[in-house]
Write a protein that holds these residues in place. Structure first.
Motif, PDB file in Angstrom:
ATOM      1  N   ARG A  50       4.274  -5.011   0.539  1.00  0.00           N
ATOM      2  CA  ARG A  50       4.328  -3.586   0.186  1.00  0.00           C
ATOM      3  C   ARG A  50       2.937  -2.993   0.329  1.00  0.00           C
ATOM      4  N   TRP A  52       1.518  -0.307  -0.673  1.00  0.00           N
ATOM      5  CA  TRP A  52       1.439   0.808  -1.603  1.00  0.00           C
ATOM      6  C   TRP A  52      -0.015   1.087  -1.957  1.00  0.00           C
ATOM      7  N   ILE A  55       0.689   2.218  -8.137  1.00  0.00           N
ATOM      8  CA  ILE A  55       1.772   1.478  -8.777  1.00  0.00           C
ATOM      9  C   ILE A  55       1.653   1.667 -10.289  1.00  0.00           C
TER      10      ILE A  55
END
Length: 78
Positions: A50, A52, A55
């Motif tokens: 991921r 990202w 978070i």
């Protein structure tokens, strides 16, 4: 805040073989270094494909089978 004592282990939602230890109400020890839930969760997320940039750490660590986010939101209701 959630009644989780220092020394307790938390397990990653992404990979249950990834475990961290609670240091205090704000910090964990992850791979030998003190850090935050969020920083450690973001690192594990990246290691699990991921990409990202942000978070919510409590949503990605479990204590006794429940995420910290769930414990915060629902307490002992489940």
């Amino acid at each position: 805040e959630l009644g989780i004592k220092p020394g307790s282990q938390l397990v990653s939602v992404f990979d249950e073989s990834v475990v961290t230890v609670v240091l205090d109400s704000r910090r964990i020890e992850f791979r030998g270094q003190p850090t935050s839930l969020t920083a450690a969760a973001l690192l594990v997320a990246g290691e699990n494909g991921r990409n990202w940039t942000a978070i919510q750490g409590p949503a990605y660590w479990k204590f006794e089978g429940r995420t910290l986010a769930d414990l915060r939101a629902y307490g002992d209701e489940e």
